[in-house]
Design a protein around this motif. Structure first.
Motif, PDB file in Angstrom:
ATOM      1  N   ALA A   8     -27.550  54.257  31.238  1.00  0.00           N
ATOM      2  CA  ALA A   8     -26.593  55.128  31.926  1.00  0.00           C
ATOM      3  C   ALA A   8     -25.171  54.632  31.677  1.00  0.00           C
ATOM      4  CB  ALA A   8     -26.888  55.154  33.428  1.00  0.00           C
ATOM      5  N   ARG A   9     -24.985  53.328  31.778  1.00  0.00           N
ATOM      6  CA  ARG A   9     -23.639  52.763  31.577  1.00  0.00           C
ATOM      7  C   ARG A   9     -23.135  53.073  30.162  1.00  0.00           C
ATOM      8  NH1 ARG A   9     -21.116  48.838  29.156  1.00  0.00           N
ATOM      9  NH2 ARG A   9     -23.036  48.040  28.225  1.00  0.00           N
ATOM     10  N   ILE A  10     -23.997  52.846  29.178  1.00  0.00           N
ATOM     11  CA  ILE A  10     -23.598  53.086  27.779  1.00  0.00           C
ATOM     12  C   ILE A  10     -23.225  54.556  27.574  1.00  0.00           C
ATOM     13  CG2 ILE A  10     -24.465  53.147  25.390  1.00  0.00           C
ATOM     14  CD1 ILE A  10     -26.079  50.538  26.171  1.00  0.00           C
ATOM     15  N   GLU A  11     -24.030  55.446  28.140  1.00  0.00           N
ATOM     16  CA  GLU A  11     -23.741  56.875  28.009  1.00  0.00           C
ATOM     17  C   GLU A  11     -22.452  57.243  28.757  1.00  0.00           C
ATOM     18  OE1 GLU A  11     -24.612  59.198  26.171  1.00  0.00           O
ATOM     19  OE2 GLU A  11     -23.907  60.987  27.239  1.00  0.00           O
ATOM     20  N   GLY A  12     -22.243  56.640  29.920  1.00  0.00           N
ATOM     21  CA  GLY A  12     -21.021  56.892  30.692  1.00  0.00           C
ATOM     22  C   GLY A  12     -19.787  56.488  29.895  1.00  0.00           C
ATOM     23  N   VAL A  13     -19.839  55.291  29.311  1.00  0.00           N
ATOM     24  CA  VAL A  13     -18.710  54.790  28.512  1.00  0.00           C
ATOM     25  C   VAL A  13     -18.470  55.717  27.314  1.00  0.00           C
ATOM     26  CG1 VAL A  13     -17.954  52.899  26.993  1.00  0.00           C
ATOM     27  CG2 VAL A  13     -18.995  52.372  29.226  1.00  0.00           C
ATOM     28  N   ARG A  14     -19.562  56.173  26.688  1.00  0.00           N
ATOM     29  CA  ARG A  14     -19.429  57.055  25.521  1.00  0.00           C
ATOM     30  C   ARG A  14     -18.703  58.354  25.900  1.00  0.00           C
ATOM     31  NH1 ARG A  14     -21.225  61.255  23.057  1.00  0.00           N
ATOM     32  NH2 ARG A  14     -22.548  61.860  24.810  1.00  0.00           N
ATOM     33  N   ARG A  15     -19.102  58.916  27.043  1.00  0.00           N
ATOM     34  CA  ARG A  15     -18.456  60.164  27.475  1.00  0.00           C
ATOM     35  C   ARG A  15     -16.973  59.953  27.782  1.00  0.00           C
ATOM     36  NH1 ARG A  15     -22.926  63.142  31.430  1.00  0.00           N
ATOM     37  NH2 ARG A  15     -24.688  62.892  29.990  1.00  0.00           N
ATOM     38  N   LEU A  16     -16.659  58.815  28.386  1.00  0.00           N
ATOM     39  CA  LEU A  16     -15.250  58.538  28.707  1.00  0.00           C
ATOM     40  C   LEU A  16     -14.435  58.346  27.429  1.00  0.00           C
ATOM     41  CD1 LEU A  16     -15.482  56.127  31.794  1.00  0.00           C
ATOM     42  CD2 LEU A  16     -15.057  58.589  31.767  1.00  0.00           C
ATOM     43  N   GLU A  17     -15.026  57.619  26.463  1.00  0.00           N
ATOM     44  CA  GLU A  17     -14.332  57.411  25.181  1.00  0.00           C
ATOM     45  C   GLU A  17     -14.053  58.743  24.510  1.00  0.00           C
ATOM     46  OE1 GLU A  17     -16.925  54.691  23.176  1.00  0.00           O
ATOM     47  OE2 GLU A  17     -15.768  52.930  23.844  1.00  0.00           O
ATOM     48  N   GLN A  18     -15.075  59.600  24.538  1.00  0.00           N
ATOM     49  CA  GLN A  18     -14.954  60.904  23.897  1.00  0.00           C
ATOM     50  C   GLN A  18     -13.847  61.746  24.539  1.00  0.00           C
ATOM     51  OE1 GLN A  18     -18.581  63.254  23.952  1.00  0.00           O
ATOM     52  NE2 GLN A  18     -18.584  63.217  21.718  1.00  0.00           N
ATOM     53  N   ALA A  19     -13.659  61.547  25.850  1.00  0.00           N
ATOM     54  CA  ALA A  19     -12.627  62.305  26.563  1.00  0.00           C
ATOM     55  C   ALA A  19     -11.257  61.634  26.432  1.00  0.00           C
ATOM     56  CB  ALA A  19     -13.010  62.451  28.036  1.00  0.00           C
ATOM     57  N   GLY A  20     -11.214  60.524  25.666  1.00  0.00           N
ATOM     58  CA  GLY A  20      -9.931  59.854  25.437  1.00  0.00           C
ATOM     59  C   GLY A  20      -9.417  59.093  26.640  1.00  0.00           C
ATOM     60  N   ILE A  21     -10.337  58.632  27.472  1.00  0.00           N
ATOM     61  CA  ILE A  21      -9.925  57.869  28.655  1.00  0.00           C
ATOM     62  C   ILE A  21      -9.643  56.420  28.261  1.00  0.00           C
ATOM     63  CG2 ILE A  21     -10.687  57.027  30.936  1.00  0.00           C
ATOM     64  CD1 ILE A  21     -10.181  60.085  30.779  1.00  0.00           C
ATOM     65  N   GLU A  22      -8.498  55.921  28.697  1.00  0.00           N
ATOM     66  CA  GLU A  22      -8.155  54.532  28.411  1.00  0.00           C
ATOM     67  C   GLU A  22      -9.078  53.614  29.203  1.00  0.00           C
ATOM     68  OE1 GLU A  22      -4.123  52.945  28.611  1.00  0.00           O
ATOM     69  OE2 GLU A  22      -3.430  54.944  27.969  1.00  0.00           O
ATOM     70  N   GLU A  23      -9.373  52.482  28.638  1.00  0.00           N
ATOM     71  CA  GLU A  23     -10.250  51.507  29.286  1.00  0.00           C
ATOM     72  C   GLU A  23     -11.594  52.112  29.675  1.00  0.00           C
ATOM     73  OE1 GLU A  23      -8.455  48.516  31.773  1.00  0.00           O
ATOM     74  OE2 GLU A  23      -6.527  49.548  31.631  1.00  0.00           O
ATOM     75  N   ALA A  24     -12.154  52.889  28.739  1.00  0.00           N
ATOM     76  CA  ALA A  24     -13.431  53.561  28.974  1.00  0.00           C
ATOM     77  C   ALA A  24     -14.531  52.554  29.319  1.00  0.00           C
ATOM     78  CB  ALA A  24     -13.820  54.361  27.735  1.00  0.00           C
ATOM     79  N   GLU A  25     -14.573  51.469  28.566  1.00  0.00           N
ATOM     80  CA  GLU A  25     -15.601  50.441  28.756  1.00  0.00           C
ATOM     81  C   GLU A  25     -15.568  49.925  30.208  1.00  0.00           C
ATOM     82  OE1 GLU A  25     -17.490  49.470  25.979  1.00  0.00           O
ATOM     83  OE2 GLU A  25     -18.726  48.224  27.299  1.00  0.00           O
ATOM     84  N   ASN A  26     -14.394  49.514  30.614  1.00  0.00           N
ATOM     85  CA  ASN A  26     -14.231  48.975  31.965  1.00  0.00           C
ATOM     86  C   ASN A  26     -14.508  50.039  33.041  1.00  0.00           C
ATOM     87  OD1 ASN A  26     -12.010  49.161  34.246  1.00  0.00           O
ATOM     88  ND2 ASN A  26     -12.617  47.003  34.031  1.00  0.00           N
ATOM     89  N   ASN A  27     -13.980  51.238  32.851  1.00  0.00           N
ATOM     90  CA  ASN A  27     -14.142  52.294  33.853  1.00  0.00           C
ATOM     91  C   ASN A  27     -15.597  52.724  33.995  1.00  0.00           C
ATOM     92  OD1 ASN A  27     -11.034  54.235  33.957  1.00  0.00           O
ATOM     93  ND2 ASN A  27     -11.366  52.033  33.961  1.00  0.00           N
TER      94      ASN A  27
END
Ligand code: GLN
Length: 278
Positions: free
Chosen positions: A6-25
């Protein structure tokens, strides 16, 4: 689905949306959603995540994808190591502002039990952490926003910091004199606001950002009105925008302040100005 998947998928979606600090968030939202500490997460990450938690987590991720600040989703952040409640009624506390608190703490050698005023206190993070780290101060925080003051009061209680919070439009309801006035006022030039990150321009209170035409509106007023509320030998400590050191220093010098110096933040930008009333 396991927690880690779930975490990996969450980070992937945030990265895709161009969110800064996707990994941390992505990680922080999972910890928040499942009430995990870092250790608990390590212990449980390969276990199956309950269905309803998966739903909750990806709902949070979706909100973050829409640029709602992480701190509005979790309702808190840490400032100077202290937990602070955060709502859309207050500016999200910034790491850079810790520099301002650190400069005020350097005055410890000069005052025994100073009266300290935090003008435009917002969440109260500055004055609450100052009271925690310098117990002898008599602490006052003021803000024009009653909603912000409710949050600030909660932060005082939550951290066991005795601070008097006053509802006031600048110095309107402030009486008496202080040894230190500290302030992170709204300082963004109105025409610059449009270019800020969505998290800031759409979610931080405009009241806490807008420094009007040249961004210096509040510095001028705090410097002028503060004259009557600062003891001789007292200090005025401001957070400033990265390009305001010269202007704010000049305003202070013109008003007769002495020993004016500028302090940079962690990325090397001008961030704080300190001055002494002669
Ligand atoms: N430092 C904040 C920002 O970069 C602004 C804070 C303020 O206006 N006082 O958005």
């Amino acid at each position: 689905m396991r927690y880690e998947d779930a975490r990996i998928e969450g980070v992937r979606r945030l990265e895709q949306a161009g969110i800064e600090e996707a990994e941390n968030n992505g990680k922080e939202l999972l910890f928040y959603c499942c009430d995990f500490t870092a250790t608990a997460y390590l212990l449980h990450k390969m276990e199956e995540m309950p269905e309803e938690k998966v739903g909750e987590y990806f709902a949070l991720i979706e909100k973050r994808q829409e640029h709602i600040p992480l701190q509005h989703l979790t309702g808190e952040c840490y400032f100077m190591g202290y937990p602070m409640k955060v709502t859309p009624d207050v500016l999200v506390p910034r790491f850079d502002t810790e520099i301002l608190v650190e400069e005020v703490l350097k005055l410890k050698a000069q005052f025994q039990a100073p009266r300290v005023l935090d003008m435009c206190t917002g969440s109260g993070c500055i004055i609450v952490s100052l009271k925690k780290l310098w117990r002898e101060i008599e602490a006052t925080g003021s803000d024009v926003s009653e909603k912000a003051l409710l949050v600030a009061k909660e932060n005082g209680l939550r951290n066991g910091a005795e601070v008097c919070f006053v509802h006031s439009d600048l110095f309107e309801n402030i009486s008496g004199k202080f040894d230190v006035i500290v302030s992170n006022p709204p300082y963004i030039r109105t025409d610059v606001i449009e270019g800020l990150a969505k998290e800031v321009k759409e979610h931080d209170p405009m009241l806490a950002l807008d420094g009007k035409e040249d961004g210096l509106f509040f510095y001028r007023r705090i410097i002028a009105q503060g004259q009557n509320h600062l003891e001789c030998g007292g200090y005025l400590c401001f957070e400033i925008g990265h390009d305001q050191a010269k202007d704010v220093s000049r305003l202070l010098a013109d008003a007769g302040y002495e020993g004016i110096y500028v302090k940079k933040d962690l990325v090397g930008l001008d961030r704080v100005v300190v001055a002494r009333k002669g």
